[in-house]
Write a protein that holds these residues in place. Structure first.
Motif, PDB file in Angstrom:
ATOM      1  N   ARG A  25       0.792  -1.257  -0.072  1.00  0.00           N
ATOM      2  CA  ARG A  25       0.111   0.124  -0.151  1.00  0.00           C
ATOM      3  C   ARG A  25       0.897   1.223  -0.092  1.00  0.00           C
ATOM      4  N   ARG A  54     -18.613   4.933   3.349  1.00  0.00           N
ATOM      5  CA  ARG A  54     -18.846   4.219   1.887  1.00  0.00           C
ATOM      6  C   ARG A  54     -18.999   5.320   0.927  1.00  0.00           C
ATOM      7  N   ARG A 136     -16.177  -0.499  -9.339  1.00  0.00           N
ATOM      8  CA  ARG A 136     -15.393  -0.386  -7.981  1.00  0.00           C
ATOM      9  C   ARG A 136     -13.973  -0.128  -8.164  1.00  0.00           C
ATOM     10  N   GLY A 138     -11.939  -0.036  -5.693  1.00  0.00           N
ATOM     11  CA  GLY A 138     -11.095  -0.264  -4.147  1.00  0.00           C
ATOM     12  C   GLY A 138     -10.728   0.858  -3.337  1.00  0.00           C
ATOM     13  N   ILE A 139     -11.409   2.095  -3.602  1.00  0.00           N
ATOM     14  CA  ILE A 139     -11.205   2.966  -2.910  1.00  0.00           C
ATOM     15  C   ILE A 139     -12.380   3.762  -2.530  1.00  0.00           C
ATOM     16  N   GLU A 140     -13.477   2.642  -2.178  1.00  0.00           N
ATOM     17  CA  GLU A 140     -14.900   2.970  -1.730  1.00  0.00           C
ATOM     18  C   GLU A 140     -15.035   3.112  -0.292  1.00  0.00           C
ATOM     19  N   SER A 141     -14.100   2.666   0.424  1.00  0.00           N
ATOM     20  CA  SER A 141     -14.199   2.830   1.955  1.00  0.00           C
ATOM     21  C   SER A 141     -13.187   3.535   2.709  1.00  0.00           C
ATOM     22  N   TYR A 142     -13.663   4.567   3.603  1.00  0.00           N
ATOM     23  CA  TYR A 142     -12.530   5.162   4.607  1.00  0.00           C
ATOM     24  C   TYR A 142     -13.149   5.032   5.724  1.00  0.00           C
ATOM     25  N   PHE A 143     -12.115   4.715   6.696  1.00  0.00           N
ATOM     26  CA  PHE A 143     -12.505   4.916   8.064  1.00  0.00           C
ATOM     27  C   PHE A 143     -11.925   5.860   8.609  1.00  0.00           C
ATOM     28  N   PRO A 145     -12.059   8.463  12.404  1.00  0.00           N
ATOM     29  CA  PRO A 145     -12.167   8.647  13.841  1.00  0.00           C
ATOM     30  C   PRO A 145     -13.723   8.701  14.133  1.00  0.00           C
ATOM     31  N   GLU A 146     -13.836   8.021  15.841  1.00  0.00           N
ATOM     32  CA  GLU A 146     -15.236   7.748  16.161  1.00  0.00           C
ATOM     33  C   GLU A 146     -15.823   9.296  16.428  1.00  0.00           C
ATOM     34  N   GLU A 188      -3.369  10.438   4.705  1.00  0.00           N
ATOM     35  CA  GLU A 188      -2.781   9.023   4.982  1.00  0.00           C
ATOM     36  C   GLU A 188      -1.232   9.245   5.223  1.00  0.00           C
ATOM     37  N   ARG A 189      -0.453   8.718   6.204  1.00  0.00           N
ATOM     38  CA  ARG A 189       0.821   8.420   6.463  1.00  0.00           C
ATOM     39  C   ARG A 189       1.166   7.076   6.832  1.00  0.00           C
ATOM     40  N   LEU A 190       2.711   6.591   6.761  1.00  0.00           N
ATOM     41  CA  LEU A 190       2.926   5.505   7.008  1.00  0.00           C
ATOM     42  C   LEU A 190       2.566   5.062   8.583  1.00  0.00           C
TER      43      LEU A 190
ATOM     44  N   ALA B  74      -9.259   4.824  17.650  1.00  0.00           N
ATOM     45  CA  ALA B  74      -8.881   6.089  16.779  1.00  0.00           C
ATOM     46  C   ALA B  74      -7.987   6.948  17.507  1.00  0.00           C
ATOM     47  N   LYS B  78      -0.695   4.972  14.890  1.00  0.00           N
ATOM     48  CA  LYS B  78      -0.779   3.623  13.809  1.00  0.00           C
ATOM     49  C   LYS B  78       0.308   2.770  14.228  1.00  0.00           C
ATOM     50  N   HIS B 131      -6.819   1.748   4.971  1.00  0.00           N
ATOM     51  CA  HIS B 131      -7.907   1.886   4.110  1.00  0.00           C
ATOM     52  C   HIS B 131      -7.694   1.026   3.010  1.00  0.00           C
ATOM     53  N   ASP B 133      -9.198  -1.582   0.716  1.00  0.00           N
ATOM     54  CA  ASP B 133     -10.507  -1.995   0.250  1.00  0.00           C
ATOM     55  C   ASP B 133     -10.426  -2.569  -1.067  1.00  0.00           C
TER      56      ASP B 133
END
Lengths: 191, 453
Positions: A25, A54, A136, A138-143, A145-146, A188-190, B74, B78, B131, B133
């Motif tokens: 990734r 989504r 699709r 493969g970039i359709e979901s993203y998490f 923070p709560e 996004e970071r490592l 959260a 990481k 992420h 998917d």
């Protein structure tokens, strides 16, 4: 071989497999071309399911012209979409059944056909004979923070959510950042 | 001093032993030895209770830790998340190695299984963190590979059972969600599992392997109905017919395995799997709508191909029957076992005829398959009772009830048709029961006479 040695070997093996997932990734994120894609809500009532987003893009549904090699593609087939830079969002230029050679400045995004059919889209008033595919990437979901998801779930009228992805030479995409009005909300970071 | 508490089993055994001693089956000395042994085993039970409590405590503690991390997931950086995931994985294997070295095999196996579960959780949590998917069956495949590695290196039977379950899940998702039917790649991990089963003489894993194979086969038949690569009703009927003979072949193979000391241990699961495979396929073939659908939706692949596969399946069954009964005079077999030959010939003829009928005689084939299915399950009950195998008897009764209920609620035939069918079947069963009972009495009388002489 002693049990402890065997199990240590097992742990190293499984840890390497997990590390490979991350490295693969990161390679896409580090080496891929940066592309900004326009999103659209999947369903205004449930864009978010908890903290799991989504995502749906403008390029998730494509009209395939009769001359395109992608015309005969069916469910679960690979599709290659050539994107050209736009302002601010990248736009689809052509669709192919096999990996094409993209012109300079353009990139190829690989996706999987979820649905293919000739039914007309009444809302968009496209001709009946036009062939559509749902794709699709493969970039359709993203998490997220709560509790932070809610703020993106109901953006203010003047807010626009977009996604910046990195696309590698194999056409695979990875989400690099979630943008609100062009500004990075999550990156996004490592680590 | 108060005597230690005895279990219900111990009390029952003590009262039974009194009768056995009186009848001279067990000597007084052996009576005491048996009671001492049972008392010793019961005295040891608190140790196993400790292990159970330890496992339950570990699970509860683990659930608490997982919930804690889920609540704060959260907020954790990481790097810390990765450290927790890899730490838990390494920790379970380290604890497993410690227990293996000290001979605590039960606990060690539990920890190796925990490691297998954690490896899968790590794959999907890393996918969440980054992420990812992508094609999700690949995640299940990676998990399967990890479980196989644990099974081979542990060595661990629970991990192998988990690996087989995961391999079935992986192949099932590829077939049912992504239309890759049939997904032959399933057989690579499945065959590898059989090698481990044979090497370590693992029976529970063999059972899971058998159920996995059955699940895979029936997913193929179901997937053909609605996956992208659509089969006609004719293809489905042809496939189910092949499954009937494949199940029978497996059943005969299992029975034959009982003769060889090296393989006899593995025979019962193979016999059960073969019987279930054949009976489930027969049950599916009893539905008249399926046969009638063939007329409007015939074989879409190739009649020649199905003909070849069916003939091959029949040839395998015939070869196995020859192998099984090579040194047996058929006349010495009980009547119901001789009937199996007739059943196979009739079933084979119907299977070949059905391929060529193209749905023209749907009702006739439906009646034929109902008759064959009822005869088949009654045969199973008889053979199970004859061999003293309750699992086979129960299986026969289960499917007898299933077919009966299916026909009762099946609206394809009129109530009057069904009443004829049930009355005729019931009458035949009563007659068969009478003759079988008479035959059984003759045989037991002959055996008693031989024993007496």
């Amino acid at each position: 071989m002693k049990p402890s040695t065997r199990l240590a070997f097992l742990f190293v093996l499984q840890a390497l497999a997990l590390a490979f997932i991350i490295a693969d990734r990161q390679w896409t994120l580090a080496s891929g071309a940066r592309v900004v894609l326009e999103t659209e809500p999947v369903d205004p009532r449930s864009l978010f399911s908890g903290d799991y987003v989504r995502l749906r893009y403008k390029i998730s549904r494509l009209a395939i012209p009769e001359s395109s090699t992608a015309r005969g593609l069916g469910k679960h087939d690979d599709i290659y979409v050539v994107l050209a830079p736009g302002d601010p969002y990248w736009q689809p230029v052509s669709m192919h059944a096999a990996m094409p050679v993209a012109a300079p400045g353009r990139i190829v995004l690989r996706g999987e056909v979820e649905h293919a059919g000739g039914a007309p889209d009444k809302l968009r008033r496209v001709p009946v004979e036009e062939w559509h595919v749902s794709v699709r990437y493969g970039i359709e979901s993203y998490f997220v923070p709560e509790s932070e998801g809610r703020t993106i779930e109901r953006p203010a009228p003047d807010e626009k959510v977009s996604i910046r992805v990195a696309v590698d030479t194999r056409g695979r995409a990875a989400i690099q950042a979630l943008l609100v009005n062009g500004r990075e909300k999550y990156i996004e970071r490592l680590f | 001093m108060a005597s230690p508490r005895r279990s219900a089993f111990s009390k029952r055994l003590q009262s039974e032993l009194l009768v056995w001693v009186q009848r001279g089956w067990v000597s007084r000395k052996h009576q005491q030895s048996i009671l001492d042994y049972v008392a010793q085993q019961e005295h040891r039970s608190p140790r196993s209770l400790t292990t159970v409590f330890a496992l339950m405590g570990a699970l509860l503690f683990g659930a608490g830790v997982i919930t804690f991390f889920a609540a704060n997931w959260a907020a954790i950086p990481k790097l810390a998340k990765l450290a927790v995931l890899l730490g838990a994985l390494g920790g379970s294997y380290a604890a497993g190695a410690y227990c293996l070295a000290r001979g605590r095999m039960g606990l060690a196996q539990g920890l190796l299984l925990l490691g297998t579960i954690l490896f899968g959780a790590n794959i999907f949590l890393i996918a969440q963190i980054y992420h990812i998917d992508s094609h999700y069956p690949n995640g299940i495949l990676l998990w399967t590979s990890g479980a196989f590695a644990t099974a081979a290196l542990g060595p661990s039977q629970p991990a192998l059972a988990a690996a087989l379950g995961l391999a079935t899940l992986w192949s099932g998702t590829e077939m049912l969600h992504f239309g890759r039917v049939p997904h032959w790649a399933f057989f690579a991990p499945w065959l590898f599992a059989l090698v481990l089963v044979y090497r370590h003489r693992w029976l529970a894993a063999l059972r899971v392997a058998c159920w996995g194979l059955l699940a895979w086969c029936f997913m193929v038949s179901v997937a053909g109905e609605w996956a992208d690569r659509r089969w006609g009703a004719g293809d489905q009927v042809a496939l189910l017919q092949v499954y009937v003979f494949a199940g029978i072949a497996l059943y005969i193979l299992g029975r034959g395995m009982q003769w060889y000391p090296r393989w006899s241990r593995f025979a019962p699961p193979v016999v059960t799997a073969g019987a279930v495979w054949a009976v489930v396929a027969l049950y599916a073939l009893t539905f008249p709508r399926l046969h009638h659908a063939v007329a409007g939706d015939p074989i879409t692949s190739s009649l020649v191909l199905w003909l070849g596969i069916t003939v091959l399946a029949l040839a395998i069954v015939a070869a196995l029957m020859v192998w099984r009964y090579w040194n047996t005079r058929l006349a010495t077999l009980p009547l119901y076992r001789q009937g199996a030959f007739l059943w196979l010939i009739v079933a084979g003829a119907f299977a070949l005829g059905d391929l060529f009928s193209a749905g023209s005689y749907g009702t006739a084939f439906a009646i034929a398959y109902n008759t064959l299915a009822f005869a088949g399950v009654i045969w199973l009950v008889m053979t199970g009772a004859d061999r003293g195998e309750p699992r086979v008897v129960n299986l026969g009764f289960l499917f007898f009830a299933a077919i009966l209920v299916a026909r009762y609620f099946d609206t394809f035939w009129s109530l009057l048709d069904r009443s004829y069918f049930f009355m005729l079947g019931g009458g035949l069963l009563l007659l068969a029961g009478f003759f079988i009972e008479r035959s059984r009495r003759r045989v037991t009388a002959r055996m008693a006479a031989r024993g007496g002489s």
